[in-house]
Write an enzyme that holds these catalytic residues in place. Structure first.
Site, PDB file in Angstrom:
ATOM      1  N   ASP A   1       0.738  -1.160  -0.097  1.00  0.00           N
ATOM      2  CA  ASP A   1       0.150  -0.028  -0.039  1.00  0.00           C
ATOM      3  C   ASP A   1       0.725   1.080   0.042  1.00  0.00           C
ATOM      4  O   ASP A   1       2.374   1.021   0.357  1.00  0.00           O
ATOM      5  CB  ASP A   1      -0.910  -0.014   1.370  1.00  0.00           C
ATOM      6  CG  ASP A   1      -1.769   1.177   1.593  1.00  0.00           C
ATOM      7  OD1 ASP A   1      -2.214   1.536   0.322  1.00  0.00           O
ATOM      8  OD2 ASP A   1      -1.894   1.611   2.551  1.00  0.00           O
TER       9      ASP A   1
ATOM     10  N   ASP B   1      -1.839  -0.707   5.953  1.00  0.00           N
ATOM     11  CA  ASP B   1      -2.341  -0.129   7.387  1.00  0.00           C
ATOM     12  C   ASP B   1      -3.574   0.180   7.634  1.00  0.00           C
ATOM     13  O   ASP B   1      -3.985   0.369   8.800  1.00  0.00           O
ATOM     14  CB  ASP B   1      -1.356   1.137   7.359  1.00  0.00           C
ATOM     15  CG  ASP B   1      -2.109   2.405   6.539  1.00  0.00           C
ATOM     16  OD1 ASP B   1      -2.348   1.827   5.256  1.00  0.00           O
ATOM     17  OD2 ASP B   1      -2.540   3.267   6.779  1.00  0.00           O
TER      18      ASP B   1
ATOM     19  N   ASP C   1       0.276   5.119   1.137  1.00  0.00           N
ATOM     20  CA  ASP C   1      -0.176   5.885   2.552  1.00  0.00           C
ATOM     21  C   ASP C   1      -0.170   4.948   3.671  1.00  0.00           C
ATOM     22  O   ASP C   1      -0.866   4.114   3.799  1.00  0.00           O
ATOM     23  CB  ASP C   1      -1.451   6.702   2.477  1.00  0.00           C
ATOM     24  CG  ASP C   1      -1.476   7.733   1.206  1.00  0.00           C
ATOM     25  OD1 ASP C   1      -0.919   8.774   1.469  1.00  0.00           O
ATOM     26  OD2 ASP C   1      -1.925   7.487   0.267  1.00  0.00           O
TER      27      ASP C   1
END
Ligand code: MG
Length: 257
Positions: A25, A204, A27
């Site tokens: 991922d 996240d 961000d």
């Protein structure tokens, strides 16, 4: 719950795998979450690390993010890696973007207009139209005001969302309405079928859980979070800094063998 590990431990756990496929991922994984999305930029060291991993025969790199594909093309000018944007709805190749769903997505412009109307004159909100998704960012908004706007949006958008078959996803201080086939899980399943190597999937956010599920049993899921939480990932690293350390260790180890 995921087992907390350091970069060193996780790198050694994977040292027996001859080929690795990193699915990352953006961000909160490659870069720290910033107050606004345009403040989360990669530094040159990260870009060269990804390029080195992308060039190697025994490692493959894909970035799978909810970001607009145009953002990813601009932020990650890295040859030799796969880039998937808008939660799996678009593929980025150099400056070229291929949408994997039909645009415009019915109902999304209504949702964007509604979000703009609800947040007009209010501070700390950002409405982002990303092709196959609309995101309402509220990281910088007053919590009470954010709660009010989210409640109003849910009430007013429910009919359009239902009629157009759209999906709603809550992320880290962002609410997204998206095309039902804009799914990180489907994107990761397709990538795993396309590329060789043991998949190691880093995320996240709650949207990354479908990606962890896609590699469950046939790869390793790594949650990037400072605190433990319920997750499909088997392991947890504490921060983007640890992710970078992990990628550096893997690169060094492979270059020395
Ligand atoms: Mg993220």
């Amino acid at each position: 719950m995921a087992r907390y590990v350091t970069a060193e431990t996780s790198a050694s756990l994977l040292s027996g795998r001859s080929r690795l496929f990193f699915i990352l991922d953006y961000d909160g994984v490659l870069v720290e979450i910033a107050p606004t999305p345009d403040m989360a930029v990669p530094d040159s060291r990260l870009l060269s690390l990804l390029a080195r991993l992308g060039q190697r025969e025994d490692t493959t790199v894909a970035v799978v993010s909810g970001r607009a594909p145009e953002d990813l093309a601009r932020l990650l000018p890295v040859p030799g890696i796969s880039i998937i944007g808008c939660h799996g709805a678009a593929e980025v190749c150099g400056k070229e973007i291929t949408w994997l769903v039909d645009l415009p997505v019915p109902g999304l412009s209504d949702i964007a207009a509604l979000a703009r109307w609800l947040t007009a004159g209010r501070r700390g909100f950002l409405v982002e139209e990303k092709g196959a998704a609309v995101a309402l960012h509220y990281r910088l908004a007053e919590p009470a005001e954010a709660a009010y706007v989210l409640r109003e949006l849910a009430a007013h958008a429910a009919q359009v969302i239902g009629a157009c078959g759209l999906e709603v996803m809550a992320g880290r201080r962002v609410l997204e309405v998206r095309h039902p086939r804009a799914s990180k899980g489907a994107a990761v399943t397709e990538l795993v079928a396309r590329f060789p190597g043991w998949p190691v999937c880093f995320g996240d956010d709650y949207t990354d859980e479908e990606a962890f599920q896609a590699v469950s049993g046939q790869g390793t899921g790594v949650l990037v979070a400072r605190a433990d939480r319920s997750t499909m990932a088997g392991y947890r690293l504490s921060s983007p800094r640890e992710v970078r350390r992990f990628l550096e260790l893997v690169t060094e180890r492979k270059e020395s063998t």
